[in-house]
Structure formats: structure tokens, C-alpha cells
Scaffold this motif. Sequence first.
Motif, PDB file in Angstrom:
ATOM      1  N   SER A   1       0.839  -1.197   0.000  1.00  0.00           N
ATOM      2  CA  SER A   1       0.000   0.000   0.000  1.00  0.00           C
ATOM      3  C   SER A   1       0.866   1.236   0.000  1.00  0.00           C
ATOM      4  CB  SER A   1      -0.899  -0.007   1.235  1.00  0.00           C
ATOM      5  OG  SER A   1      -1.644   1.173   1.292  1.00  0.00           O
ATOM      6  N   ALA A   2       0.224   2.348  -0.330  1.00  0.00           N
ATOM      7  CA  ALA A   2       0.900   3.643  -0.268  1.00  0.00           C
ATOM      8  C   ALA A   2      -0.110   4.654   0.229  1.00  0.00           C
ATOM      9  CB  ALA A   2       1.416   4.057  -1.640  1.00  0.00           C
ATOM     10  N   MET A   3       0.396   5.758   0.795  1.00  0.00           N
ATOM     11  CA  MET A   3      -0.520   6.818   1.196  1.00  0.00           C
ATOM     12  C   MET A   3       0.232   8.124   1.254  1.00  0.00           C
ATOM     13  SD  MET A   3      -1.013   5.613   5.049  1.00  0.00           S
ATOM     14  CE  MET A   3       0.209   6.085   6.204  1.00  0.00           C
ATOM     15  N   GLY A   4      -0.540   9.211   1.294  1.00  0.00           N
ATOM     16  CA  GLY A   4       0.068  10.538   1.356  1.00  0.00           C
ATOM     17  C   GLY A   4       0.154  11.148  -0.023  1.00  0.00           C
ATOM     18  N   LYS A   5       1.262  11.808  -0.261  1.00  0.00           N
ATOM     19  CA  LYS A   5       1.443  12.508  -1.527  1.00  0.00           C
ATOM     20  C   LYS A   5       1.548  11.501  -2.650  1.00  0.00           C
ATOM     21  CE  LYS A   5       5.305  14.528  -2.213  1.00  0.00           C
ATOM     22  NZ  LYS A   5       6.482  15.353  -2.010  1.00  0.00           N
TER      23      LYS A   5
ATOM     24  N   SER B   1      -2.027   7.882  -5.735  1.00  0.00           N
ATOM     25  CA  SER B   1      -2.613   7.101  -6.839  1.00  0.00           C
ATOM     26  C   SER B   1      -1.515   6.555  -7.748  1.00  0.00           C
ATOM     27  CB  SER B   1      -3.596   7.954  -7.629  1.00  0.00           C
ATOM     28  OG  SER B   1      -3.060   9.248  -7.794  1.00  0.00           O
ATOM     29  N   ASN B   2      -0.530   7.425  -8.058  1.00  0.00           N
ATOM     30  CA  ASN B   2       0.581   6.929  -8.892  1.00  0.00           C
ATOM     31  C   ASN B   2       1.325   5.819  -8.195  1.00  0.00           C
ATOM     32  OD1 ASN B   2       0.060   8.670 -10.911  1.00  0.00           O
ATOM     33  ND2 ASN B   2       1.750  10.085 -10.482  1.00  0.00           N
ATOM     34  N   ALA B   3       1.558   6.026  -6.902  1.00  0.00           N
ATOM     35  CA  ALA B   3       2.317   5.029  -6.152  1.00  0.00           C
ATOM     36  C   ALA B   3       1.596   3.693  -6.146  1.00  0.00           C
ATOM     37  CB  ALA B   3       2.536   5.518  -4.720  1.00  0.00           C
ATOM     38  N   LYS B   4       0.259   3.744  -5.959  1.00  0.00           N
ATOM     39  CA  LYS B   4      -0.490   2.477  -5.902  1.00  0.00           C
ATOM     40  C   LYS B   4      -0.477   1.774  -7.255  1.00  0.00           C
ATOM     41  CE  LYS B   4      -3.384   2.585  -1.928  1.00  0.00           C
ATOM     42  NZ  LYS B   4      -4.652   2.897  -1.326  1.00  0.00           N
TER      43      LYS B   4
ATOM     44  N   PHE C   1       1.860   1.970  -9.455  1.00  0.00           N
ATOM     45  CA  PHE C   1       3.198   1.406  -9.567  1.00  0.00           C
ATOM     46  C   PHE C   1       3.318   0.101  -8.790  1.00  0.00           C
ATOM     47  CE2 PHE C   1       7.618   1.907 -10.518  1.00  0.00           C
ATOM     48  CZ  PHE C   1       8.287   1.309  -9.464  1.00  0.00           C
ATOM     49  N   LEU C   2       2.773   0.104  -7.588  1.00  0.00           N
ATOM     50  CA  LEU C   2       2.860  -1.100  -6.752  1.00  0.00           C
ATOM     51  C   LEU C   2       2.071  -2.258  -7.362  1.00  0.00           C
ATOM     52  CD1 LEU C   2       2.575   0.216  -3.106  1.00  0.00           C
ATOM     53  CD2 LEU C   2       4.452  -1.057  -4.070  1.00  0.00           C
ATOM     54  N   GLU C   3       0.903  -1.916  -7.930  1.00  0.00           N
ATOM     55  CA  GLU C   3       0.097  -2.997  -8.512  1.00  0.00           C
ATOM     56  C   GLU C   3       0.861  -3.720  -9.600  1.00  0.00           C
ATOM     57  OE1 GLU C   3      -3.695  -1.539  -9.853  1.00  0.00           O
ATOM     58  OE2 GLU C   3      -4.231  -0.946  -7.818  1.00  0.00           O
ATOM     59  N   LYS C   4       1.669  -2.903 -10.320  1.00  0.00           N
ATOM     60  CA  LYS C   4       2.423  -3.558 -11.396  1.00  0.00           C
ATOM     61  C   LYS C   4       3.603  -4.321 -10.838  1.00  0.00           C
ATOM     62  CE  LYS C   4       1.747   0.173 -14.431  1.00  0.00           C
ATOM     63  NZ  LYS C   4       2.561   1.334 -14.489  1.00  0.00           N
ATOM     64  N   ARG C   5       4.250  -3.743  -9.823  1.00  0.00           N
ATOM     65  CA  ARG C   5       5.531  -4.300  -9.412  1.00  0.00           C
ATOM     66  C   ARG C   5       5.423  -5.366  -8.325  1.00  0.00           C
ATOM     67  NH1 ARG C   5      10.798  -2.923 -10.042  1.00  0.00           N
ATOM     68  NH2 ARG C   5      11.070  -1.313 -11.619  1.00  0.00           N
ATOM     69  N   TYR C   6       4.284  -5.406  -7.610  1.00  0.00           N
ATOM     70  CA  TYR C   6       4.245  -6.282  -6.437  1.00  0.00           C
ATOM     71  C   TYR C   6       3.912  -7.718  -6.832  1.00  0.00           C
ATOM     72  CZ  TYR C   6       2.831  -8.311  -2.032  1.00  0.00           C
ATOM     73  OH  TYR C   6       2.718  -9.133  -0.939  1.00  0.00           O
ATOM     74  N   THR C   7       4.649  -8.653  -6.248  1.00  0.00           N
ATOM     75  CA  THR C   7       4.288 -10.074  -6.363  1.00  0.00           C
ATOM     76  C   THR C   7       4.265 -10.653  -4.947  1.00  0.00           C
ATOM     77  OG1 THR C   7       6.585 -10.746  -6.564  1.00  0.00           O
ATOM     78  CG2 THR C   7       5.361 -10.395  -8.604  1.00  0.00           C
ATOM     79  N   GLU C   8       3.424 -11.659  -4.746  1.00  0.00           N
ATOM     80  CA  GLU C   8       3.232 -12.161  -3.378  1.00  0.00           C
ATOM     81  C   GLU C   8       4.452 -12.849  -2.822  1.00  0.00           C
ATOM     82  OE1 GLU C   8      -1.479 -12.784  -2.908  1.00  0.00           O
ATOM     83  OE2 GLU C   8       0.001 -13.739  -1.602  1.00  0.00           O
ATOM     84  N   ASP C   9       5.244 -13.470  -3.679  1.00  0.00           N
ATOM     85  CA  ASP C   9       6.330 -14.286  -3.120  1.00  0.00           C
ATOM     86  C   ASP C   9       7.679 -13.594  -3.254  1.00  0.00           C
ATOM     87  OD1 ASP C   9       6.391 -16.519  -6.019  1.00  0.00           O
ATOM     88  OD2 ASP C   9       6.297 -14.342  -5.780  1.00  0.00           O
ATOM     89  N   MET C  10       7.675 -12.250  -3.300  1.00  0.00           N
ATOM     90  CA  MET C  10       8.971 -11.591  -3.442  1.00  0.00           C
ATOM     91  C   MET C  10       9.738 -11.662  -2.143  1.00  0.00           C
ATOM     92  SD  MET C  10       7.752  -7.573  -3.399  1.00  0.00           S
ATOM     93  CE  MET C  10       8.404  -7.339  -4.978  1.00  0.00           C
ATOM     94  N   GLU C  11      11.058 -11.662  -2.248  1.00  0.00           N
ATOM     95  CA  GLU C  11      11.926 -11.670  -1.081  1.00  0.00           C
ATOM     96  C   GLU C  11      11.954 -10.280  -0.465  1.00  0.00           C
ATOM     97  OE1 GLU C  11      12.800 -15.345  -0.490  1.00  0.00           O
ATOM     98  OE2 GLU C  11      14.121 -13.889   0.471  1.00  0.00           O
TER      99      GLU C  11
ATOM    100  N   THR D   1       9.221   3.078  -5.571  1.00  0.00           N
ATOM    101  CA  THR D   1       7.918   3.726  -5.447  1.00  0.00           C
ATOM    102  C   THR D   1       8.067   5.134  -4.892  1.00  0.00           C
ATOM    103  OG1 THR D   1       7.168   1.528  -4.783  1.00  0.00           O
ATOM    104  CG2 THR D   1       5.565   3.306  -4.692  1.00  0.00           C
ATOM    105  N   LEU D   2       8.950   5.287  -3.905  1.00  0.00           N
ATOM    106  CA  LEU D   2       9.178   6.614  -3.346  1.00  0.00           C
ATOM    107  C   LEU D   2       9.764   7.548  -4.393  1.00  0.00           C
ATOM    108  CD1 LEU D   2      10.678   6.105   0.221  1.00  0.00           C
ATOM    109  CD2 LEU D   2       8.503   7.118  -0.363  1.00  0.00           C
ATOM    110  N   LYS D   3      10.690   6.975  -5.188  1.00  0.00           N
ATOM    111  CA  LYS D   3      11.365   7.793  -6.192  1.00  0.00           C
ATOM    112  C   LYS D   3      10.387   8.369  -7.198  1.00  0.00           C
ATOM    113  CE  LYS D   3      15.607   7.140  -8.306  1.00  0.00           C
ATOM    114  NZ  LYS D   3      16.529   6.317  -9.043  1.00  0.00           N
ATOM    115  N   GLU D   4       9.322   7.566  -7.483  1.00  0.00           N
ATOM    116  CA  GLU D   4       8.346   7.994  -8.480  1.00  0.00           C
ATOM    117  C   GLU D   4       7.802   9.372  -8.163  1.00  0.00           C
ATOM    118  OE1 GLU D   4       6.203   6.088 -11.097  1.00  0.00           O
ATOM    119  OE2 GLU D   4       8.305   5.533 -11.342  1.00  0.00           O
ATOM    120  N   GLY D   5       7.528   9.588  -6.882  1.00  0.00           N
ATOM    121  CA  GLY D   5       6.868  10.834  -6.540  1.00  0.00           C
ATOM    122  C   GLY D   5       7.784  11.855  -5.906  1.00  0.00           C
ATOM    123  N   TYR D   6       9.060  11.591  -5.890  1.00  0.00           N
ATOM    124  CA  TYR D   6       9.956  12.471  -5.149  1.00  0.00           C
ATOM    125  C   TYR D   6      10.431  13.614  -6.021  1.00  0.00           C
ATOM    126  CZ  TYR D   6      13.135  13.550  -1.374  1.00  0.00           C
ATOM    127  OH  TYR D   6      13.758  14.147  -0.316  1.00  0.00           O
ATOM    128  N   GLU D   7      10.267  14.841  -5.492  1.00  0.00           N
ATOM    129  CA  GLU D   7      10.825  15.981  -6.224  1.00  0.00           C
ATOM    130  C   GLU D   7      12.228  16.209  -5.717  1.00  0.00           C
ATOM    131  OE1 GLU D   7       6.456  17.594  -5.176  1.00  0.00           O
ATOM    132  OE2 GLU D   7       8.250  18.581  -4.367  1.00  0.00           O
TER     133      GLU D   7
END
Lengths: 196, 251
Positions: free
Chosen positions: A122-126, A129-132, A134-144, A155-161
Motif C-alpha cells: 500500500s501507499a498513502m500521502g502525496k 494514486s501513482n504510487a499504488k 506502480f505497486l500494482e504492477k511491481r508487487y508479487t506475493e512471493d517476493m523476497e 515507489t518513493l522515487k516515483e513521486g519524489y521531487e
Amino acid sequence: AANGVVIATEKKLPSILVDETSVQKIQSLTPNIGVVYSGMGPDFRVLVRKSRKQAQQYYRLYKETIPVTQLVRETAAVMQEFTQSGGVRPFGVSLLIAGYDDNGPQLYQVDPSGSYFSWKASAMGKNVSNAKTFLEKRYTEDMELDDAIHTAILTLKEGYEGQISANNIEIGVIRADREFKVLTPSEIKDFLEEVE
Amino acid sequence: MTTGPLRETQLQRTRRFSFRRRIHNRSRRAPPPPLASPPPSVASLPAMSIFEYNGSAVVAMVGKNCFAIASDRRLGVQLQTVATDFQRVFKIHGKLYIGLSGLATDAQTLYQRLAFKHKLYQLREERDMKPETFASLVSALLYEKRFGPYFCQPIIAGLGEKDQPFICTMDCIGAKELAKDFVVSGTASESLYGACESMYKPDMEPEELFETISQALLSSVDRDCLSGWGGYVLIVTPTEVQERVLKGRMD
């Protein structure tokens, strides 16, 4: 992740003169539960204090560390109380509570209304929507866990100025050893370099 | 010497006056001596400890992947037996039992409070309480009443994680005492200690455990006037629970 939880946040300081080490957005509630917020810092501090006390009261009664769901439920109950009592205002924070207990790694989001949800990512704050997305595309259940940390940084980088550096972000991690740790700037730097 | 009514009044006055003086003097003298023997009322027997008011005996033993908890069945009011089927061992959930010796009213009330707390716990956490957790809960509950305690000594017996047997006892204000072999409480506790110590062997199978705990219980309550009238034994294994009622010396 499959074997742990990671929470990360950007540390936006009002000016370059502020000492970054004095600002801690990620705190631990018990040795195996950590929390990060988005919103008003002072409200967060009050909630952290209350949650820690509730966790210790549970331990005193049952001599057992509090399960993550119970702590989230009690914290949410506090937040709900402040939406219905007289003369108080709701808490101006949304929390992400991460913990590892007998039911495995868990991540919960608690809103100012007092409603809570369990998330795989999940993501929240600034830029939520973009962060979520991004996560939907990148997240897999069995990742290390290490992959999860990389995903969180990206994900943080996506929205960081501006430029992300080891001092502008905070990362908290719980691995299978069930100990919540906030990563030091040097550890963050290693992960950042891997991401680049 | 006057005669007639005046004399009468004088006499009366004298009588009344001396009567009052006699009462006043009597109150200053020692109180009247006690009766030769106290009236035959049970309540006026020499002071008994509150723990011995009802009489009880509870014992729990650990076996191989199982445990047994047993109690006597007498409920008395000092020397008089009032019931011979009194329940002292209560179920909390399928694999957790608590035996409460001591004052019967406190035993019942304490059980009701614990059942209440456990049911709420089950609803909130969607799981049964572990025996160790339950023991800590009982201990905290008893200590809350530190200066006006429940006059009970609980014995907690359960199967924990991976069905490991767990037993413990505590005093009336919550001092936990874990044991690996057996725990005893009640008015017959001293004889129970001796009997269990000599009869206990580690890693007994359920049938042998039943024999051992029954013998220990019956022989100990025979030595104690306040407990007895048979026994009630529960053997709990991971798959089943056996209840048996024993017939001993019915006195």
C-alpha cells in the motif's frame, strides 16, 4: 514480502538547516511491530504513545506479546473515539502498521476515521494514486524482502521531487527474526546504490 | 421512727435507691462467668481458617502427552457435609481445565469471571487461549484483589502448543508456581504432596496416570476429614477427554 515487511517514507524537512537525525517518522510500537505515518507529526506522537502503552498492558495481563491485529484494533478504536467524543478533533494521520507475529508478516493501514485494512502492499500521502498503480504492477506475493525494499525505494522515487539520498528517506524492516529495525543511513545508501 | 405511708415511701425509696446502686455496682464488677459449655451451635466453633471452611482437594499430574486433573466431591460447612457431588474442576476450553480449591463461593465466582474473560478473548482473537497465557491472566486477576483476595488456590492444567502438557498452581494472591510433574492444593494438600511424590513416575500413559492419580487422591483425602466423599478424575489427551467418578470411603 513473503518473509517480512518493509515500510518506507520520505523525510521532507522544512529547511536544510534542520537536523535530519532528530526527525523520526518511523517508530517501533513493540519489538516486532513498527509504524509509519502520513499527516501531522504531533498527532502521530500521541498515537504512538497510546499504542505502546496498550501493547504493554496486554503483555502485563497475558505475559504474551500482543498480536498485530489486536494492536491495530485497539489503535483504531482510539482513533474512532476521537471522531465521536465531544470537544476533540479526529487525528490528522494515517498510519501504516507493519508487524510479524505467529500469523506471519502483516501490514495494516489505519485511517483517521478508525477504519483499518490489511494490505499486501500500500501507499498513502502525496502521490498516492501513482504510487499504488506502480505497486500494482511491481508487487508479487512471493517476493523476497530485499526485492521488496527495492520496490519500496522505487515507489518513493516515483513521486519524489529532487534527489533521493540516504538522509531524505527512512526505511523500517521486519524480517523473519521478528525484530523491527529502522535502517541506518549507511544501510539505506547500500540499497540505493543497488537500485541505481 | 415514722409510721405509715411516709415510712413506706422511705422504704421504697431506699429499696429503689439501693436497687439502682446495685445495678451500677454490677456494671463495675467483672462480667458474669460464662456458661458451663457453649450452646450446640456450629457457628461458634473455634476459629478455622477460611480456606478450611468448605474443605477441598485438587491435584493435577503430567503424563506422556497427556495430563490428569482430579478433585474430591465433598462440599462442607465446617464439620457438616452439605453436598457430595460438588464440582471443583471446570473446563475453560477443550484442552484447558482449571481446578479451584478453597472457599466454594470464591471458586464459583472466580470460574465465572475467568470463563467470561476467556469467551471475550476467543471472540476478539479468534483462537483459544494458551495455558501459559491463561495462567498469567489468572495470576493478574488474583493480584488485583491483593488486599481482599479470593480465598482460592487455583490449579491450571492444559495442553499447550504442540500438545505439550502444562500444569501450574498459585496461591490466593497469584504467585505462580510451575511444575513439571504434579501440583496439589486444598485442605488435603500435605497428604497429597506425600502421596504424589511417592507414586509419581514421569511419562506415564493415560491409563497408568489415571490409576496413579486416583490412588494418590483417595489415600490423601482419607487422611483429611474435610475432603473426600469420592473423587472426580479427568484425563485429557490430544484426541479425547475421559471423565471418571471414583467411589472411595464415603465419609
